[in-house]
Design a protein around this motif. Structure first.
Motif, PDB file in Angstrom:
ATOM      1  N   LYS A 125       0.841  -1.197   0.000  1.00  0.00           N
ATOM      2  CA  LYS A 125       0.000   0.000   0.000  1.00  0.00           C
ATOM      3  C   LYS A 125       0.875   1.245   0.000  1.00  0.00           C
ATOM      4  O   LYS A 125       1.957   1.250   0.592  1.00  0.00           O
ATOM      5  CB  LYS A 125      -0.891  -0.027   1.247  1.00  0.00           C
ATOM      6  CG  LYS A 125      -1.593   1.271   1.578  1.00  0.00           C
ATOM      7  CD  LYS A 125      -2.359   1.118   2.882  1.00  0.00           C
ATOM      8  CE  LYS A 125      -1.904   2.161   3.877  1.00  0.00           C
ATOM      9  NZ  LYS A 125      -2.685   2.144   5.113  1.00  0.00           N
ATOM     10  N   LYS A 126       0.394   2.300  -0.656  1.00  0.00           N
ATOM     11  CA  LYS A 126       1.136   3.559  -0.657  1.00  0.00           C
ATOM     12  C   LYS A 126       0.148   4.717  -0.635  1.00  0.00           C
ATOM     13  O   LYS A 126      -0.868   4.694  -1.336  1.00  0.00           O
ATOM     14  CB  LYS A 126       2.029   3.644  -1.895  1.00  0.00           C
ATOM     15  CG  LYS A 126       3.120   4.694  -1.804  1.00  0.00           C
ATOM     16  CD  LYS A 126       4.179   4.465  -2.888  1.00  0.00           C
ATOM     17  CE  LYS A 126       5.378   5.374  -2.693  1.00  0.00           C
ATOM     18  NZ  LYS A 126       6.452   5.076  -3.671  1.00  0.00           N
ATOM     19  N   GLU A 127       0.449   5.712   0.184  1.00  0.00           N
ATOM     20  CA  GLU A 127      -0.372   6.920   0.244  1.00  0.00           C
ATOM     21  C   GLU A 127       0.321   8.035  -0.534  1.00  0.00           C
ATOM     22  O   GLU A 127       1.553   8.110  -0.565  1.00  0.00           O
ATOM     23  CB  GLU A 127      -0.617   7.326   1.689  1.00  0.00           C
ATOM     24  CG  GLU A 127      -1.356   6.262   2.487  1.00  0.00           C
ATOM     25  CD  GLU A 127      -1.797   6.750   3.862  1.00  0.00           C
ATOM     26  OE1 GLU A 127      -1.839   7.993   4.051  1.00  0.00           O
ATOM     27  OE2 GLU A 127      -2.084   5.921   4.726  1.00  0.00           O
ATOM     28  N   PHE A 128      -0.471   8.899  -1.161  1.00  0.00           N
ATOM     29  CA  PHE A 128       0.114   9.965  -1.959  1.00  0.00           C
ATOM     30  C   PHE A 128      -0.836  11.156  -2.007  1.00  0.00           C
ATOM     31  O   PHE A 128      -1.997  11.069  -1.584  1.00  0.00           O
ATOM     32  CB  PHE A 128       0.433   9.471  -3.377  1.00  0.00           C
ATOM     33  CG  PHE A 128      -0.758   8.978  -4.152  1.00  0.00           C
ATOM     34  CD1 PHE A 128      -1.408   9.797  -5.060  1.00  0.00           C
ATOM     35  CD2 PHE A 128      -1.230   7.677  -3.976  1.00  0.00           C
ATOM     36  CE1 PHE A 128      -2.506   9.343  -5.777  1.00  0.00           C
ATOM     37  CE2 PHE A 128      -2.321   7.217  -4.696  1.00  0.00           C
ATOM     38  CZ  PHE A 128      -2.966   8.052  -5.595  1.00  0.00           C
ATOM     39  N   VAL A 129      -0.313  12.263  -2.504  1.00  0.00           N
ATOM     40  CA  VAL A 129      -1.067  13.514  -2.538  1.00  0.00           C
ATOM     41  C   VAL A 129      -1.312  13.926  -3.980  1.00  0.00           C
ATOM     42  O   VAL A 129      -0.411  13.843  -4.821  1.00  0.00           O
ATOM     43  CB  VAL A 129      -0.300  14.629  -1.796  1.00  0.00           C
ATOM     44  CG1 VAL A 129      -1.031  15.960  -1.934  1.00  0.00           C
ATOM     45  CG2 VAL A 129      -0.129  14.279  -0.330  1.00  0.00           C
ATOM     46  N   VAL A 130      -2.520  14.342  -4.256  1.00  0.00           N
ATOM     47  CA  VAL A 130      -2.860  14.920  -5.555  1.00  0.00           C
ATOM     48  C   VAL A 130      -3.071  16.417  -5.363  1.00  0.00           C
ATOM     49  O   VAL A 130      -3.835  16.829  -4.484  1.00  0.00           O
ATOM     50  CB  VAL A 130      -4.125  14.275  -6.146  1.00  0.00           C
ATOM     51  CG1 VAL A 130      -4.550  14.994  -7.424  1.00  0.00           C
ATOM     52  CG2 VAL A 130      -3.899  12.794  -6.411  1.00  0.00           C
ATOM     53  N   GLY A 131      -2.384  17.222  -6.165  1.00  0.00           N
ATOM     54  CA  GLY A 131      -2.524  18.671  -6.070  1.00  0.00           C
ATOM     55  C   GLY A 131      -1.767  19.251  -4.890  1.00  0.00           C
ATOM     56  O   GLY A 131      -0.795  18.664  -4.402  1.00  0.00           O
ATOM     57  N   ASN A 132      -2.254  20.383  -4.410  1.00  0.00           N
ATOM     58  CA  ASN A 132      -1.626  21.093  -3.292  1.00  0.00           C
ATOM     59  C   ASN A 132      -2.222  20.604  -1.986  1.00  0.00           C
ATOM     60  O   ASN A 132      -3.419  20.768  -1.757  1.00  0.00           O
ATOM     61  CB  ASN A 132      -1.865  22.603  -3.448  1.00  0.00           C
ATOM     62  CG  ASN A 132      -1.049  23.410  -2.441  1.00  0.00           C
ATOM     63  OD1 ASN A 132      -0.576  22.873  -1.440  1.00  0.00           O
ATOM     64  ND2 ASN A 132      -0.894  24.687  -2.720  1.00  0.00           N
ATOM     65  N   PRO A 133      -1.408  20.015  -1.093  1.00  0.00           N
ATOM     66  CA  PRO A 133      -1.960  19.498   0.168  1.00  0.00           C
ATOM     67  C   PRO A 133      -2.689  20.549   0.976  1.00  0.00           C
ATOM     68  O   PRO A 133      -3.625  20.238   1.718  1.00  0.00           O
ATOM     69  CB  PRO A 133      -0.712  19.004   0.914  1.00  0.00           C
ATOM     70  CG  PRO A 133       0.303  18.775  -0.139  1.00  0.00           C
ATOM     71  CD  PRO A 133       0.023  19.788  -1.212  1.00  0.00           C
ATOM     72  N   SER A 134      -2.313  21.816   0.841  1.00  0.00           N
ATOM     73  CA  SER A 134      -2.951  22.874   1.623  1.00  0.00           C
ATOM     74  C   SER A 134      -4.389  23.112   1.187  1.00  0.00           C
ATOM     75  O   SER A 134      -5.182  23.719   1.903  1.00  0.00           O
ATOM     76  CB  SER A 134      -2.167  24.184   1.503  1.00  0.00           C
ATOM     77  OG  SER A 134      -2.157  24.627   0.157  1.00  0.00           O
TER      78      SER A 134
END
Length: 258
Positions: A125-134
């Motif tokens: 499993k892997k977690e990731f961010v799409v776009g700007n986390p803010s």
């Protein structure tokens, strides 16, 4: 007479030593088990919303690329969502299996690669961010094991533990009415998984009743039980592995009973 006696004693000692060596040779060791299939999820450094993104899984065994995986799928979902999308990957060569996915919204996402290869099932499993986390609240960014698991036949959630769990269940056939040794060799992060609760869920195709059988740990990371399939046909055996609150993995396999 004494010479005959000494000769008989010598022959007896030799026979006992041969039997002892045979028993030692028949013992199952960790070295006898096949090397674990390993999967590395590859993601771009930056993922933007509404831009087609390639997600890859690099599948290897003993340092060599696996080009003959039976099935590779990617489970992709946004943290907090109950709906999980399952996408079948295409083989790109050199042990790489990939999908292309466009994310409509920014936020925190999770990808789980479901890889079945060489009688093993691996689910990193892997977690990731799409776009700007803010742009997204951090709420819901946690382990997806709580509340986002898969439903089993008994109604229990199937969460996914951290790291990679490999389940080697080699049995593919059995004789009806005769005891069959069901064995599962289990590794977590490429080490034998000891002290786990392992159950074999067994049912026949088309029959609603599922039988849950508890296995015993016979060696480090190796769990066994004897089971007699009552009738011929295709039977499904689902190996459930649990340890602690977070690790719960499973692997299904068809066993042909004649």
């Amino acid at each position: 007479m004494k010479k005959l006696l000494f000769l008989l004693i010598g022959l007896l000692a030799f026979a006992l030593a041969a039997c002892s060596d045979a028993k030692d040779n028949n013992k199952s060791t960790g070295d006898d088990l096949p090397k674990m299939v390993e999967v590395t999820i590859l993601l771009p450094d930056k993922i933007d919303p509404n831009v087609e993104t390639e997600i890859k899984a690099h599948v290897t065994q003993d340092g060599k690329n696996v080009e003959d995986a039976n099935e590779v799928k990617f489970e992709v979902f946004k943290n907090g969502d109950k709906e999980h999308e399952m996408i079948e990957a295409k083989h790109a060569g050199d042990g790489i299996y990939s999908i292309k996915k466009t994310f409509a919204e920014a936020g925190q996402y999770v990808v789980i690669s479901h890889v079945t290869a060489r009688d093993m099932h691996v689910m990193p499993k892997k977690e990731f961010v799409v776009g700007n986390p803010s742009e997204e609240s951090a709420d819901g960014h946690g382990d997806h094991e709580s509340g986002d698991g898969h439903e089993s036949a008994e109604g229990h959630d199937h969460g996914h533990g951290h790291g990679s769990v490999a389940i080697d269940f080699p049995v593919t056939s059995a004789a009806a009415g005769q005891e069959t040794l069901l064995t599962a060799a289990i590794k977590h992060d490429d080490k034998p998984l000891t002290g786990a609760t392992v159950r074999f869920e067994v049912w026949k195709d088309g029959v609603e009743k599922h039988e849950f059988l508890s296995a015993a740990e016979m060696a480090e990371g190796t769990y066994e039980l004897k089971h007699a399939f009552p009738s011929a046909g295709d039977w499904t055996v689902n190996v459930h592995v649990e340890k602690g609150k977070d690790l719960h993995e499973h692997q299904e396999k068809i066993v042909t009973v004649k």
